[in-house]
Design a protein around this motif. Structure first.
Motif, PDB file in Angstrom:
ATOM      1  N   ARG A   1      -0.459   6.393   3.185  1.00 45.51           N
ATOM      2  CA  ARG A   1      -0.781   6.568   1.760  1.00 45.51           C
ATOM      3  C   ARG A   1      -2.166   6.030   1.423  1.00 45.51           C
ATOM      4  O   ARG A   1      -2.917   6.622   0.642  1.00 45.51           O
ATOM      5  N   SER A   2      -2.540   4.903   2.035  1.00 43.26           N
ATOM      6  CA  SER A   2      -3.819   4.269   1.726  1.00 43.26           C
ATOM      7  C   SER A   2      -5.012   5.055   2.258  1.00 43.26           C
ATOM      8  O   SER A   2      -6.148   4.819   1.838  1.00 43.26           O
ATOM      9  N   GLY A   3      -4.763   5.966   3.204  1.00 44.10           N
ATOM     10  CA  GLY A   3      -5.853   6.703   3.831  1.00 44.10           C
ATOM     11  C   GLY A   3      -6.384   6.020   5.075  1.00 44.10           C
ATOM     12  O   GLY A   3      -7.422   6.416   5.621  1.00 44.10           O
ATOM     13  N   MET A   4      -5.677   4.998   5.547  1.00 48.30           N
ATOM     14  CA  MET A   4      -6.130   4.244   6.720  1.00 48.30           C
ATOM     15  C   MET A   4      -6.300   5.131   7.943  1.00 48.30           C
ATOM     16  O   MET A   4      -7.146   4.890   8.809  1.00 48.30           O
ATOM     17  N   PHE A   5      -5.489   6.201   8.025  1.00 45.51           N
ATOM     18  CA  PHE A   5      -5.570   7.123   9.154  1.00 45.51           C
ATOM     19  C   PHE A   5      -6.302   8.411   8.783  1.00 45.51           C
ATOM     20  O   PHE A   5      -6.202   9.411   9.485  1.00 45.51           O
ATOM     21  N   GLY A   6      -7.023   8.371   7.675  1.00 50.28           N
ATOM     22  CA  GLY A   6      -7.733   9.556   7.194  1.00 50.28           C
ATOM     23  C   GLY A   6      -7.115  10.070   5.906  1.00 50.28           C
ATOM     24  O   GLY A   6      -5.895  10.026   5.729  1.00 50.28           O
ATOM     25  N   ASN A   7      -7.957  10.530   5.018  1.00 44.99           N
ATOM     26  CA  ASN A   7      -7.468  11.028   3.737  1.00 44.99           C
ATOM     27  C   ASN A   7      -6.758  12.369   3.896  1.00 44.99           C
ATOM     28  O   ASN A   7      -7.158  13.205   4.715  1.00 44.99           O
TER      29      ASN A   7
ATOM     30  N   ASN B   1      -4.793   9.657  -2.000  1.00 41.85           N
ATOM     31  CA  ASN B   1      -4.756   8.442  -1.211  1.00 41.85           C
ATOM     32  C   ASN B   1      -5.233   7.254  -2.027  1.00 41.85           C
ATOM     33  O   ASN B   1      -6.080   7.393  -2.912  1.00 41.85           O
ATOM     34  N   GLY B   2      -4.674   6.095  -1.718  1.00 40.63           N
ATOM     35  CA  GLY B   2      -5.079   4.895  -2.439  1.00 40.63           C
ATOM     36  C   GLY B   2      -4.042   3.803  -2.317  1.00 40.63           C
ATOM     37  O   GLY B   2      -3.178   3.829  -1.443  1.00 40.63           O
ATOM     38  N   GLY B   3      -4.114   2.836  -3.222  1.00 36.90           N
ATOM     39  CA  GLY B   3      -3.204   1.709  -3.228  1.00 36.90           C
ATOM     40  C   GLY B   3      -1.877   2.047  -3.886  1.00 36.90           C
ATOM     41  O   GLY B   3      -1.593   3.214  -4.208  1.00 36.90           O
TER      42      GLY B   3
ATOM     43  N   GLU C   1       4.621  -3.768   2.396  1.00 47.13           N
ATOM     44  CA  GLU C   1       3.159  -3.803   2.328  1.00 47.13           C
ATOM     45  C   GLU C   1       2.633  -5.225   2.150  1.00 47.13           C
ATOM     46  O   GLU C   1       1.623  -5.610   2.759  1.00 47.13           O
ATOM     47  N   ILE C   2       3.326  -6.022   1.347  1.00 42.59           N
ATOM     48  CA  ILE C   2       2.896  -7.399   1.116  1.00 42.59           C
ATOM     49  C   ILE C   2       3.206  -8.274   2.320  1.00 42.59           C
ATOM     50  O   ILE C   2       2.545  -9.276   2.573  1.00 42.59           O
ATOM     51  N   GLY C   3       4.218  -7.876   3.092  1.00 41.74           N
ATOM     52  CA  GLY C   3       4.561  -8.612   4.300  1.00 41.74           C
ATOM     53  C   GLY C   3       5.627  -9.669   4.118  1.00 41.74           C
ATOM     54  O   GLY C   3       5.830 -10.512   4.984  1.00 41.74           O
ATOM     55  N   HIS C   4       6.351  -9.617   3.001  1.00 41.99           N
ATOM     56  CA  HIS C   4       7.375 -10.629   2.734  1.00 41.99           C
ATOM     57  C   HIS C   4       8.741 -10.238   3.276  1.00 41.99           C
ATOM     58  O   HIS C   4       9.675 -11.039   3.244  1.00 41.99           O
ATOM     59  N   ALA C   5       8.874  -9.011   3.746  1.00 44.36           N
ATOM     60  CA  ALA C   5      10.188  -8.536   4.172  1.00 44.36           C
ATOM     61  C   ALA C   5      10.622  -9.213   5.460  1.00 44.36           C
ATOM     62  O   ALA C   5       9.830  -9.431   6.374  1.00 44.36           O
TER      63      ALA C   5
END
Length: 305
Positions: free
Chosen positions: A48-54, A10-12, A292-296
């Motif tokens: 992927r980031s682990g926001m919902f748990g690793n 998990n990570g960026g 992820e960046i929010g430009h879409a």
């Protein structure tokens, strides 16, 4: 071996990489699908980031992506209604990912792709369009009432605006100014997001709105929550803090029934998923970054074959 795009920890974005994984075997209730296209959603990078748990050691490496379209190449036990060579779309099975040459799809969360619907459009329906349909219909608004879509410029917002419009609702949405043209083509009114957004909405709707479908969460949710007096009409796609504001999270259906409905809307020309960015599997990292960046604007799709 099957080419896939995912992560080993998990990570960026730096943890993402291409993987060689074994050809999956469908378990009972599953379909083996040769992937044609995969939709990209915020939930992908959040997992992927682990926001919902690793992820546990046994779940790694993991393949990214949660919604897919393709051709059935294998049918697991206890599956009715699907056969090899069927063109389908749906949600990936637990432990599977969409950014791959082959993946597993849960048969109960899949539907046949209408011939009028492209694989790219179909790949965007299981998460974005189905979430939009669930949210709009749960609100139970009548014709002429006003729905605020908080974060209208992404895939769910684009679908929600069209579904609500066709049900006779007035639709306004918050989003960045650069999405105005697209939002207006949906028959909706764009209110620029950011500081003072609630005041800008009250300038045109002094009494507030009849319902809020929140797709932004966080401070953006809190900024508009008081615009609806009946908090049963305040729902969010993923921010559980909406409960503290008197609202609730969308109750997802996640069945073939809803997929068939939204696919029918696309086939009939009533719903345009607005696939604005199509990347080959080799550019999967760029596809994830756009979301992820929010430009879409609209939906981003990874085209596999």
């Amino acid at each position: 071996m099957v080419k896939a795009f995912g992560y080993r920890s998990n990570g960026g974005p730096e943890v993402q990489e291409f993987l060689d994984v074994d050809m999956p075997t469908p378990m009972p209730g599953e379909l083996l699908v040769e992937v044609r296209a995969a939709g990209v959603n915020p939930v992908d990078w959040k997992i992927r980031s682990g926001m919902f748990g690793n992820a546990s050691e046994g779940d790694l490496p993991a393949v990214l992506g949660s919604e897919v379209s393709g051709v059935v190449r294998g049918v697991g036990k206890d599956v009715d209604g699907f056969a090899e060579n069927d063109e389908i779309f749906g949600s990936v099975a637990p432990g599977s990912g969409a950014f791959a040459e082959y993946t597993l799809v849960t048969a109960g969360a899949a539907a046949r792709k209408p011939p009028q619907v492209s694989f790219n459009d179909a790949a965007t329906l299981p998460v974005a369009a189905a979430t939009a349909y669930d949210g709009v219909t749960q609100l139970g608004l009548k014709q002429g009432q006003t729905l605020l879509v908080n974060g209208i410029g992404g895939g769910v917002g684009v679908a929600a605006a069209q579904i609500a419009r066709d049900l006779g609702m007035n639709v306004i949405g918050t989003g960045s100014e650069d999405k105005r043209t697209m939002v207006e083509t949906l028959g909706a009114t764009l209110i620029p997001s950011g500081d003072g957004v609630a005041d800008r909405i009250r300038q045109i709707l002094p009494d507030g709105v009849d319902a809020i479908l929140d797709l932004a969460g966080g401070d953006a949710l809190r900024a508009v929550a008081e615009l609806v007096s009946d908090k049963t009409k305040l729902i969010s796609a993923g921010d559980f803090s909406v409960d503290e504001l008197g609202g609730h999270v969308i109750e997802r259906d996640r069945t073939s029934r809803v997929l068939e409905i939204v696919a029918g809307l696309v086939a009939d020309g009533k719903l345009d998923p607005h696939v604005e960015d199509v990347r080959p599997l080799d550019e999967a990292a760029d596809a994830v970054a756009a979301v992820e960046i929010g430009h879409a604007r609209g939906k981003v799709v990874v085209e596999v074959s």
